[in-house]
Design an enzyme around this catalytic site. Structure first.
Site, mmCIF file in Angstrom:
data_model
loop_
_atom_site.group_PDB
_atom_site.id
_atom_site.type_symbol
_atom_site.label_atom_id
_atom_site.label_comp_id
_atom_site.label_asym_id
_atom_site.label_seq_id
_atom_site.Cartn_x
_atom_site.Cartn_y
_atom_site.Cartn_z
ATOM 1 C CE LYS A 111 -4.586 1.045 -0.005
ATOM 2 N NZ LYS A 111 -5.610 0.317 -0.587
HETATM 3 P P1 NAD Z 1 -12.970 7.869 -3.053
HETATM 4 O O1 NAD Z 1 -12.027 8.828 -2.616
HETATM 5 O O2 NAD Z 1 -13.277 7.818 -4.565
HETATM 6 O O3 NAD Z 1 -14.389 8.067 -2.298
HETATM 7 C C1 NAD Z 1 -14.165 8.156 -0.842
HETATM 8 C C2 NAD Z 1 -15.804 8.739 -0.475
HETATM 9 O O4 NAD Z 1 -15.635 8.827 0.967
HETATM 10 C C3 NAD Z 1 -15.958 9.931 -1.054
HETATM 11 O O5 NAD Z 1 -17.318 10.038 -1.316
HETATM 12 C C4 NAD Z 1 -15.899 11.050 0.181
HETATM 13 O O6 NAD Z 1 -16.551 12.187 -0.088
HETATM 14 C C5 NAD Z 1 -16.179 10.309 1.321
HETATM 15 N N1 NAD Z 1 -15.733 10.673 2.693
HETATM 16 C C6 NAD Z 1 -14.561 10.766 2.741
HETATM 17 N N2 NAD Z 1 -14.311 11.224 4.311
HETATM 18 C C7 NAD Z 1 -15.728 11.006 4.698
HETATM 19 C C8 NAD Z 1 -16.274 11.209 5.969
HETATM 20 N N3 NAD Z 1 -15.281 11.487 7.104
HETATM 21 N N4 NAD Z 1 -17.566 10.728 6.285
HETATM 22 C C9 NAD Z 1 -18.418 10.183 5.009
HETATM 23 N N5 NAD Z 1 -17.935 10.256 3.690
HETATM 24 C C10 NAD Z 1 -16.364 10.458 3.636
HETATM 25 O O7 NAD Z 1 -12.289 6.377 -2.325
HETATM 26 P P2 NAD Z 1 -12.627 4.961 -2.946
HETATM 27 O O8 NAD Z 1 -11.705 4.467 -3.769
HETATM 28 O O9 NAD Z 1 -14.120 4.682 -3.019
HETATM 29 O O10 NAD Z 1 -12.272 4.003 -1.523
HETATM 30 C C11 NAD Z 1 -13.022 4.278 -0.250
HETATM 31 C C12 NAD Z 1 -12.807 3.014 0.543
HETATM 32 O O11 NAD Z 1 -12.663 1.543 -0.107
HETATM 33 C C13 NAD Z 1 -11.265 3.137 1.390
HETATM 34 O O12 NAD Z 1 -11.484 2.531 2.478
HETATM 35 C C14 NAD Z 1 -10.441 2.448 0.002
HETATM 36 O O13 NAD Z 1 -9.297 1.743 0.753
HETATM 37 C C15 NAD Z 1 -11.490 1.201 0.040
HETATM 38 N N6 NAD Z 1 -11.064 0.527 -1.522
HETATM 39 C C16 NAD Z 1 -11.039 0.958 -2.550
HETATM 40 C C17 NAD Z 1 -10.671 0.245 -3.627
HETATM 41 C C18 NAD Z 1 -10.735 0.818 -5.078
HETATM 42 O O14 NAD Z 1 -10.657 0.140 -6.143
HETATM 43 N N7 NAD Z 1 -10.854 2.321 -5.019
HETATM 44 C C19 NAD Z 1 -10.580 -0.937 -3.410
HETATM 45 C C20 NAD Z 1 -10.772 -1.952 -2.520
HETATM 46 C C21 NAD Z 1 -10.979 -0.870 -1.184
#
Ligand code: NAD
Length: 418
Positions: A111
């Protein structure tokens, strides 16, 4: 080894290692293996220097952690967030090791992250951070060494800058990074893959829990890549998404939110602020709403011992990494609320990243239909293995998933020779 009593003050890395220890109690690991398998292999801390638009020089702290590479090249996303720190990156790298093992794709866990707030950066500054970060970690990444991907606040555009920067030193090598735009070697279906995977896993989990998807009330926290796609696919499956949220707050409509409208709104306005198809609620209220399926898909440690008792969902599917603290996990287990753990529920992203990498290595492209079909096959199989093992050992889905993943990584480590 006696299992410690979990608390909310455990940092993310301690939390993952607690889950490891809990699962290891059911395994017959050779002496020394638990310590070796929990430890990170390599940790890099870099300084990402950028000239700001106003002419000042600024430094941002960057990290890349390799957790375990026994099963293949290290793999894991890069997060841009003001609270990124080494413990969080270690935890996320460790989760990647177990996640890749659960879906049996040939990668280890890694990561990365840069401690910055993208909302305060111009596009030029963001590009400079992305390129400079890659220059700093250049020595330890590459298609057969470590393959980064998007995570919180990074997307296909950031991956394009990063793979371009890597290519300047090493020649045309699209397999060095996944989650790229399709025009430069990205895979069909990658952008939607994590949210799509969450919906595939939710279908199976709902079946096992006796929840009918048609009309099931769904709450999704986070409306970014994972949350917005998960909401879209669950909506298309006939669920009623009654609440969504993002950094701007929560939005509730008991009759069901118009998800296509919310989708367009967030893509035109960056976040949900001002969305008029629902009533405003706080992110805390949203988590505690009565619903059938709760999908936390924003950040880690949002369900803690303080609110776990008030969670009324019938099923939790972890879209985000580490949204439930170990202390809360115990409370939910006692309440009988099944939690489908992150290392299974959000493994769709890394699975399609694997497809992207494999396509890049062969310089060949798959149709989106094939990507989605193969993804479903892998996730359905992994889900049933975890669920059957949970039933057989009378453990939670999380402990079961960790048991299977640890067993697999230990087996491969032994075969390769420690
Ligand atoms: P992103 O940046 O696209 O979206 C994050 C979302 O969370 C946004 O809508 C943001 O406004 C919201 N957010 C941020 N702080 C917040 C808060 N305090 N309260 C409520 N909402 C809040 O990120 P993502 O890629 O969608 O990742 C989200 C989660 O999924 C993370 O934990 C990431 O590690 C995990 N994840 C992502 C992927 C991927 O392929 N992108 C894969 C596996 C896991």
């Amino acid at each position: 080894m006696t299992l410690i009593n979990p608390t909310d003050s455990m940092n993310p890395y301690e939390s993952v290692n607690y889950y490891f220890d809990k699962a290891a109690e059911h395994l017959d690991l050779e002496n020394g293996y638990p310590r070796m398998l929990k430890n990170t292999y390599r940790e890099i801390r870099v300084s990402v220097t950028v000239r700001r638009d106003n002419g000042d020089l600024d430094d941002f702290l960057g990290f890349r952690v390799h957790h375990n590479g026994a099963r293949g090249p290290y793999k894991g996303g890069i997060r841009f967030h003001p609270e990124v720190n080494m413990d969080e990156v270690r935890a996320l790298a460790s989760l990647m090791t177990w996640k890749c093992a659960i879906v049996k794709i040939p990668f280890g866990g890694a990561k990365g992250g840069v401690c910055c707030d993208p909302s305060t950066l111009s596009e030029r500054e963001l590009e400079q951070i992305s390129r400079n970060y890659i220059r700093k970690v250049d020595l330890v990444i590459g298609p057969l060494r470590d393959i980064p991907a998007p995570d919180v606040n990074t997307n296909a555009k950031v991956m394009a800058w990063m793979s371009d920067e890597y290519g300047k030193r090493h020649g045309y090598m699209p397999a060095c990074i996944t989650g790229k735009p399709i025009a430069i070697g990205g895979s069909q279906g990658r952008e939607a893959a994590t949210g799509r995977g969450v919906s595939y896993v939710a279908i199976q989990a709902a079946k096992r829990s006796g929840i009918k998807l048609q009309g099931a009330r769904v709450v999704v926290q986070g409306f970014g890549n994972v949350g917005s796609y998960a909401a879209k696919f669950l909506h298309e499956l006939g669920c009623k998404v009654i609440a969504i949220s993002d950094i701007s707050g929560g939005y509730h409509n008991a009759g069901g939110i118009d998800i296509p409208k919310a989708w367009t709104y967030v893509r035109e306005n960056k976040n949900m602020k001002g969305f008029d198809g629902a009533d405003a609620v706080s992110n805390d209220q949203l988590l505690e709403m009565e619903c059938d399926i709760l999908v936390p898909a924003a950040l880690g440690h949002v369900i803690t011992s303080k609110n776990a008792d008030r969670i009324k969902a019938k099923l939790i599917v972890e879209g985000a990494n580490g949204p439930v603290t170990p202390a809360a996990d115990l409370i939910l287990e006692k309440k009988g609320i099944p939690v489908i753990p992150d290392i299974l529920a959000n493994a769709g992203g890394v699975t399609v990243s694997y497809f992207e990498w494999a396509q890049n290595m062969q310089h060949f492209n798959w149709e989106e239909e094939k990507v989605n079909e193969e993804l479903k096959k892998i996730l359905d199989k992994a889900f049933h293995q975890v669920a059957d093992n949970a039933t057989a050992h009378k453990v939670s889905m999380r402990t079961s998933a960790f048991m299977l993943a640890i067993d697999e990584v230990a087996r491969v480590s032994k075969l390769r020779g420690v």
